[in-house]
Write a protein that holds these residues in place. Structure first.
Motif, PDB file in Angstrom:
ATOM      1  N   ARG A  71       0.834  -1.213   0.000  1.00  0.00           N
ATOM      2  CA  ARG A  71       0.000   0.000   0.000  1.00  0.00           C
ATOM      3  C   ARG A  71       0.861   1.253   0.000  1.00  0.00           C
ATOM      4  N   LEU A  72       1.910   1.263   0.813  1.00  0.00           N
ATOM      5  CA  LEU A  72       2.740   2.457   0.938  1.00  0.00           C
ATOM      6  C   LEU A  72       3.624   2.662  -0.293  1.00  0.00           C
ATOM      7  N   CYS A  73       4.074   1.551  -0.899  1.00  0.00           N
ATOM      8  CA  CYS A  73       4.963   1.646  -2.073  1.00  0.00           C
ATOM      9  C   CYS A  73       4.197   1.589  -3.390  1.00  0.00           C
ATOM     10  N   LYS A  74       2.874   1.432  -3.292  1.00  0.00           N
ATOM     11  CA  LYS A  74       2.021   1.363  -4.487  1.00  0.00           C
ATOM     12  C   LYS A  74       2.494   0.264  -5.434  1.00  0.00           C
ATOM     13  N   THR A  75       2.673  -0.922  -4.864  1.00  0.00           N
ATOM     14  CA  THR A  75       3.061  -2.093  -5.648  1.00  0.00           C
ATOM     15  C   THR A  75       2.122  -3.240  -5.330  1.00  0.00           C
ATOM     16  N   GLY A  76       2.099  -4.222  -6.222  1.00  0.00           N
ATOM     17  CA  GLY A  76       1.291  -5.407  -5.999  1.00  0.00           C
ATOM     18  C   GLY A  76       2.054  -6.447  -5.205  1.00  0.00           C
ATOM     19  N   PRO A  77       1.368  -7.478  -4.738  1.00  0.00           N
ATOM     20  CA  PRO A  77       2.026  -8.512  -3.921  1.00  0.00           C
ATOM     21  C   PRO A  77       3.126  -9.259  -4.664  1.00  0.00           C
ATOM     22  N   ARG A  78       3.048  -9.335  -5.999  1.00  0.00           N
ATOM     23  CA  ARG A  78       4.087 -10.052  -6.744  1.00  0.00           C
ATOM     24  C   ARG A  78       5.421  -9.319  -6.709  1.00  0.00           C
ATOM     25  N   GLU A  79       5.401  -8.035  -6.440  1.00  0.00           N
ATOM     26  CA  GLU A  79       6.636  -7.251  -6.377  1.00  0.00           C
ATOM     27  C   GLU A  79       7.273  -7.303  -4.992  1.00  0.00           C
ATOM     28  N   ILE A  80       6.631  -7.965  -4.040  1.00  0.00           N
ATOM     29  CA  ILE A  80       7.132  -8.019  -2.673  1.00  0.00           C
ATOM     30  C   ILE A  80       7.548  -9.452  -2.356  1.00  0.00           C
ATOM     31  N   GLY A  81       8.734  -9.601  -1.789  1.00  0.00           N
ATOM     32  CA  GLY A  81       9.243 -10.918  -1.443  1.00  0.00           C
ATOM     33  C   GLY A  81       9.473 -11.056   0.047  1.00  0.00           C
ATOM     34  N   VAL A  98      10.975  -5.228  -1.751  1.00  0.00           N
ATOM     35  CA  VAL A  98       9.965  -4.623  -2.612  1.00  0.00           C
ATOM     36  C   VAL A  98      10.671  -4.100  -3.859  1.00  0.00           C
ATOM     37  N   GLN A  99      10.113  -4.412  -5.012  1.00  0.00           N
ATOM     38  CA  GLN A  99      10.727  -4.003  -6.272  1.00  0.00           C
ATOM     39  C   GLN A  99      10.372  -2.548  -6.569  1.00  0.00           C
ATOM     40  N   LEU A 100      11.416  -1.716  -6.713  1.00  0.00           N
ATOM     41  CA  LEU A 100      11.237  -0.294  -6.998  1.00  0.00           C
ATOM     42  C   LEU A 100      12.162   0.090  -8.145  1.00  0.00           C
ATOM     43  N   PRO A 101      11.875  -0.365  -9.365  1.00  0.00           N
ATOM     44  CA  PRO A 101      12.782  -0.103 -10.490  1.00  0.00           C
ATOM     45  C   PRO A 101      12.804   1.376 -10.860  1.00  0.00           C
ATOM     46  N   GLY A 102      13.998   1.944 -10.830  1.00  0.00           N
ATOM     47  CA  GLY A 102      14.166   3.320 -11.262  1.00  0.00           C
ATOM     48  C   GLY A 102      13.542   4.355 -10.360  1.00  0.00           C
ATOM     49  N   ARG A 103      13.193   4.006  -9.134  1.00  0.00           N
ATOM     50  CA  ARG A 103      12.613   5.014  -8.245  1.00  0.00           C
ATOM     51  C   ARG A 103      13.039   4.754  -6.800  1.00  0.00           C
ATOM     52  N   GLU A 104      12.991   5.830  -6.042  1.00  0.00           N
ATOM     53  CA  GLU A 104      13.317   5.755  -4.628  1.00  0.00           C
ATOM     54  C   GLU A 104      12.096   5.317  -3.836  1.00  0.00           C
ATOM     55  N   PRO A 105      12.302   4.807  -2.640  1.00  0.00           N
ATOM     56  CA  PRO A 105      11.142   4.464  -1.810  1.00  0.00           C
ATOM     57  C   PRO A 105      10.363   5.717  -1.453  1.00  0.00           C
ATOM     58  N   PRO A 106       9.075   5.594  -1.177  1.00  0.00           N
ATOM     59  CA  PRO A 106       8.266   6.762  -0.836  1.00  0.00           C
ATOM     60  C   PRO A 106       8.863   7.520   0.348  1.00  0.00           C
ATOM     61  N   GLU A 107       8.753   8.825   0.308  1.00  0.00           N
ATOM     62  CA  GLU A 107       9.237   9.640   1.414  1.00  0.00           C
ATOM     63  C   GLU A 107       8.442   9.288   2.683  1.00  0.00           C
ATOM     64  N   GLY A 108       9.175   9.117   3.761  1.00  0.00           N
ATOM     65  CA  GLY A 108       8.526   8.805   5.031  1.00  0.00           C
ATOM     66  C   GLY A 108       8.080   7.362   5.161  1.00  0.00           C
ATOM     67  N   LEU A 109       8.655   6.453   4.329  1.00  0.00           N
ATOM     68  CA  LEU A 109       8.240   5.046   4.373  1.00  0.00           C
ATOM     69  C   LEU A 109       8.461   4.438   5.756  1.00  0.00           C
ATOM     70  N   GLU A 110       9.631   4.665   6.325  1.00  0.00           N
ATOM     71  CA  GLU A 110       9.929   4.050   7.614  1.00  0.00           C
ATOM     72  C   GLU A 110       9.009   4.582   8.706  1.00  0.00           C
ATOM     73  N   THR A 111       8.702   5.869   8.640  1.00  0.00           N
ATOM     74  CA  THR A 111       7.802   6.462   9.636  1.00  0.00           C
ATOM     75  C   THR A 111       6.402   5.886   9.502  1.00  0.00           C
TER      76      THR A 111
END
Length: 361
Positions: A71-81, A98-111
């Motif tokens: 939900r936070l990374c806007k990815t589907g379950p297949r992109e998460i291991g 979590v697969q994030l090709p060509g992009r950084e993780p969302p700002e504030g993900l850890e928070t």
């Protein structure tokens, strides 16, 4: 006829023959009483399109974390291991990617994860997705309490497990409350297993685990659970390496005594073909649980093997109070700490499903 609670076997404990049945005890009263940490045998490379997170969670399942991360990374379950499924009532530390090709993780993900009760302990990039079963071992720290911890037999019970190994039973959590996962598995296998009906393979796993536990119990009863028998397939300790034997010689007996090799039993599926001592037990299993055995073979899942015994690595017992101890040890991936606990305490979790209670939802 479908399974019901009266069919649920009482799988044999190892130590009852030596010390009698254990006294009552408690475990996992709170999350802090059950701590488990995944151990990798490599380090993420620090670059790549997959973000690897080492997290600590409590009060949540692994799939809860997968959903939050997606939900936070806007990815589907297949992109998460993830490598292993971890319990809800526990403090668990495990890896996810979590697969994030060509992009950084969302700002504030850890928070944001922290607000959901998920603490990020490490964060690294890696070229590949984290796959199931990649971690090598799990480290457990468990607090047990009650009369069983105060009895004199506790220390020799613990020493016996450290020296001789532990029956590698699947834990009760694999079968769900009152065994409902197994009932659902039987119903699904009876009509024909389909992945869309068992997306994560939980029901297949429940059925295979039930059959394996029954085979292990039979080998404990005949006294051969830790001793190689002619035509057994053995597993090298600390690996998944298998080798079949025709006869047993003094060298093999000695290696088994050192916990260097362990007899195995099948995780039921397509291609089951047992020889020697295990063949008779497998035939009994097919007659007793035909829906489970035949359904697993029709599902197409390939037969695999699991060691009947597990070694406790780096075991420690520390006494906190006359009736409370802390155990710590490492187990191979896929092995259950509850199999250790069940040899030390009597607890409702380790008893058969209540007689007369249907296993249906």
């Amino acid at each position: 006829m479908p399974l019901n609670a009266s069919d649920w076997p009482r799988w044999r404990r190892l130590l009852d023959e030596h010390f009698g049945a254990p006294l009552p005890g408690s475990y996992r009263g709170v999350a802090e009483d059950f701590v488990v940490e995944e151990l990798l045998d490599f380090t993420p490379e620090g670059q790549g399109e997959h973000l690897w997170l080492f997290i600590e969670k409590r009060g949540q399942t692994t799939l809860d974390v997968v959903r939050a991360l997606g939900r936070l990374c806007k990815t589907g379950p297949r992109e998460i291991g993830y490598s292993g499924m971890k319990d809800r009532i526990a403090i668990t530390r495990q890896w996810l990617s979590v697969q994030l090709p060509g992009r950084e993780p969302p700002e504030g993900l850890e928070t944001a994860l922290a607000e959901s009760g998920i603490q990020v302990l490490q964060c690294h990039r890696h070229p590949r997705k984290l796959k199931r079963g990649v971690h090598r071992r799990n480290r457990f720290t468990l607090r047990l309490s009650g009369p069983a911890m105060a009895e004199e037999a506790l220390t020799p019970r613990w020493q016996h497990l450290c020296e001789q190994g532990v029956p590698n039973y699947f834990g009760p959590q694999r079968f769900g409350p009152e065994g409902r996962n197994l009932f659902r598995a039987e119903a699904l296998l009876a009509k024909g297993w389909r992945k869309r009906d068992d997306r994560h393979g939980m029901l297949l796993s429940s059925a295979r685990s039930f059959l394996f536990n029954t085979l292990l119990s039979a080998r404990i009863e005949e006294g051969s659970w830790a001793t190689p028998c002619p035509a057994d397939t053995l597993m090298l300790d600390g690996t998944q390496s298998l080798f079949a034997i025709d006869e047993v010689d003094e060298t093999l007996y000695a290696r088994a005594g050192r916990l260097d090799v362990h007899p195995t039993a099948p995780l039921w599926g397509k291609g089951v073909e047992e020889q020697g001592a295990m063949a008779a037990h497998a035939q009994t299993l097919e007659k007793t649980y035909p829906t489970l055995c035949a359904g697993l073979e029709r599902s197409g899942v390939a037969v695999s093997r699991r060691a009947l015994r597990m070694r406790l690595s780096e075991p420690r017992l520390e006494r906190e109070a006359p009736d409370r101890v802390v155990l710590s040890f490492e187990l191979p991936k896929g092995s259950f700490a509850t199999a250790v606990i069940s040899e030390l305490i009597a607890h409702p979790d380790f008893e058969p499903v209540r007689p007369g209670a249907a296993l249906s939802p």
